[in-house]
Design an enzyme around this catalytic site. Structure first.
Site, PDB file in Angstrom:
ATOM      1  N   LYS A  44     -30.056   3.857  36.713  1.00  0.00           N
ATOM      2  CA  LYS A  44     -29.373   4.231  35.805  1.00  0.00           C
ATOM      3  C   LYS A  44     -28.706   5.553  36.437  1.00  0.00           C
ATOM      4  O   LYS A  44     -29.265   6.305  37.344  1.00  0.00           O
ATOM      5  CB  LYS A  44     -29.402   4.419  34.567  1.00  0.00           C
ATOM      6  CG  LYS A  44     -28.533   5.445  33.979  1.00  0.00           C
ATOM      7  CD  LYS A  44     -27.458   3.769  33.546  1.00  0.00           C
ATOM      8  CE  LYS A  44     -26.564   3.977  32.908  1.00  0.00           C
ATOM      9  NZ  LYS A  44     -25.059   3.430  32.420  1.00  0.00           N
ATOM     10  N   CYS A 130     -17.225   5.686  36.995  1.00  0.00           N
ATOM     11  CA  CYS A 130     -17.796   5.739  35.724  1.00  0.00           C
ATOM     12  C   CYS A 130     -16.492   5.228  34.984  1.00  0.00           C
ATOM     13  O   CYS A 130     -15.955   6.676  35.354  1.00  0.00           O
ATOM     14  CB  CYS A 130     -18.448   6.806  34.949  1.00  0.00           C
ATOM     15  SG  CYS A 130     -19.615   5.641  33.338  1.00  0.00           S
TER      16      CYS A 130
HETATM   17  C1  LIG Z   1     -22.319   5.178  34.538  1.00  0.00           C
HETATM   18  C2  LIG Z   1     -21.425   4.969  34.404  1.00  0.00           C
HETATM   19  C3  LIG Z   1     -20.549   3.407  33.626  1.00  0.00           C
HETATM   20  C4  LIG Z   1     -20.998   2.842  32.701  1.00  0.00           C
HETATM   21  C5  LIG Z   1     -21.628   3.495  31.411  1.00  0.00           C
HETATM   22  O1  LIG Z   1     -22.621   4.222  31.394  1.00  0.00           O
HETATM   23  O2  LIG Z   1     -20.491   3.107  30.333  1.00  0.00           O
HETATM   24  N1  LIG Z   1     -20.709   1.773  32.316  1.00  0.00           N
HETATM   25  C6  LIG Z   1     -20.026   0.646  33.596  1.00  0.00           C
HETATM   26  O3  LIG Z   1     -19.644  -0.002  33.034  1.00  0.00           O
HETATM   27  N2  LIG Z   1     -19.915   1.792  34.557  1.00  0.00           N
HETATM   28  C7  LIG Z   1     -20.612   3.295  34.851  1.00  0.00           C
HETATM   29  O4  LIG Z   1     -21.006   3.472  36.038  1.00  0.00           O
END
Ligand SMILES: C=Cc1c(C(=O)O)[nH]c(=O)[nH]c1=O
Length: 312
Positions: A44, A130
Site C-alpha cells: 500500500k 492519489c
Molecule cells: C494512494 C492513494 C490512492 C487511493 C486511496 O488511498 O484513496 N485510492 C486510489 O484509487 N488510488 C490511490 O492512489
C-alpha cells in the site's frame, strides 16, 4: 509456455502482481500475496506517518468494477520496510515493490531517504496519482510539479524507481508527459491509477454510495480498461525503451492480461478483480493467459509484447 518477465533488470517468475492499495495494507494481506501465484507484490502507498484514512463507507464493489475513496490509510513506511526486510530473508532472490507517496516534494525526499537507510533491495513505485486526499490535487495532472519532483528524486535516490500515473485523456497530454519523463532514468511508468472523482449512486435510496467527498471516488474495473490500455500503449509508443510500462486497470481475465502485454506492458497489476476474487485469481489469470498464448503459438511474452497492430 512461460509467463515470466523482466523489469528494472530483475526477472520475475510471473508477469502478474497486485495493484498498490489492494491486498497489501498489512502483513496478513501481504502474506497472502506472498503465498499466491503472483510474481511479486507492491505495498500500500506508504506515507511518513501512519494514516487511518477517510471515514467509511469508503469502498464499494459494483457490478462493473469499484469506487473508492480510501484516503491513503496505511501503517507508515517503517512498517512496510520491516515487512519487506523480513521477506527478503524469508524468500530471498525475489524483488518486492514499495509504493510511497509524499504530500510534497520534501516528504518524497524524506521517504526516499528512509528507504536508502534501510536494507530494502527492491523497486520503488512513487505514487503521483492519489485522487482521494481532500484538498490535495492530482500531482500527475500538474506537469511542472511532476518535473520538479522527478528532478529532486533522481538527485537523492539511486535505486530502481518508477512512477504511478493517473489516466490521461488527451493525446497532447501523452506527448507533454512523455517529453518530461524521457528526461529521467525511470525504471518504469505504471499506467494507470483509478479514474479520479467518479460518482456511483444508489437510485433506490437516491444516495451516493461512499461517504468521503460527497460520494466522489476513484473508479476501477471494467469501466477503466479502455482508458488503461490507451495509456499503456500511448506511453509505450512515446517513452525511450529503457523506461518500461506496468499495465494496471480493468484486468479480470487472461485476455485482459494479454491485451495489456500486447499494448506494451512488461508487468500487469490487478486491483478491483483481486479485491473481489482474492489472491487465487492469480492462478486463474496465469492459466487463462497460458491458454491464449498456446492457442496463438507463443511460448514467451516477448513473442507478442508491444506488438499491437494498427490499421494502415
Ligand atoms: C494512494 C492513494 C490512492 C487511493 C486511496 O488511498 O484513496 N485510492 C486510489 O484509487 N488510488 C490511490 O492512489
Amino acid at each position: 509456455i512461460s509467463t515470466k518477465t523482466t523489469l528494472a533488470g530483475f526477472e520475475f517468475d510471473n508477469c502478474l502482481m497486485n495493484a498498490a492499495g489492494v491486498y497489501c495494507y498489512d502483513a496478513a494481506e501481504l502474506d497472502q500475496m506472498q503465498a499466491s501465484k503472483a510474481g511479486t507484490f507492491v505495498t500500500k502507498s506508504a506515507t511518513l506517518q501512519a494514516r487511518t484514512g477517510n471515514p467509511e463507507p469508503r469502498y464499494l464493489a459494483t457490478p462493473l468494477g469499484s469506487i473508492n475513496s480510501m484516503g491513503l490509510p496505511n501503517h507508515g513506511l517503517p512498517y512496510y520496510l520491516d515487512y519487506v526486510s523480513q521477506q527478503q530473508i524469508a524468500v530471498p532472490n525475489k524483488i518486492y515493490f514499495q509504493s510511497i507517496t509524499g504530500f510534497n516534494i520534501d516528504e518524497d525526499e524524506q521517504l526516499l531517504a528512509q528507504i536508502t537507510a534501510s536494507d530494502f533491495k527492491g523497486i520503488v513505485e512513487l505514487n503521483l496519482s492519489c485522487p482521494n486526499v481532500p484538498g490535495k490535487p492530482q500531482t500527475g495532472y500538474d506537469f511542472e510539479t511532476v518535473e520538479r519532483i522527478l528532478t529532486r528524486v533522481f538527485e537523492v535516490y539511486q535505486g530502481p524507481l518508477g512512477i504511478k500515473l493517473p489516466p490521461y485523456f488527451d493525446i497532447v497530454h501523452f506527448d507533454q508527459m512523455a517529453a518530461i519523463l524521457n528526461q529521467f532514468p525511470l525504471a518504469f511508468v505504471n499506467c494507470v491509477n483509478s479514474i479520479g472523482n467518479g460518482l456511483f449512486i444508489d437510485a433506490a435510496t437516491e444516495t451516493v454510495t461512499i461517504k468521503p467527498k460527497n460520494g466522489f471516488g476513484g473508479i476501477g474495473g471494467d469501466y477503466l480498461k479502455p482508458t488503461a490500455l490507451a495509456n499503456v500503449h500511448a506511453f509505450y509508443q512515446r517513452l525511450k525503451p529503457e523506461i518500461q510500462i506496468i499495465g494496471t486497470g480493468g484486468v479480470k481475465s487472461g485476455q485482459d492480461v494479454f491485451e495489456h502485454l500486447l499494448c506494451g506492458a512488461s508487468m500487469v497489476q490487478v486491483g478491483t478483480a483481486l479485491q473481489k476474487e482474492g489472491p487465487l485469481i492469480f492462478d486463474r489469470l496465469t492459466a487463462e493467459l497460458k491458454t491464449i498464448m498456446q492457442q496463438k503459438g507463443y511460448t514467451q511474452i516477448a513473442d507478442f509484447q508491444g506488438q499491437l497492430k494498427h490499421l494502415d
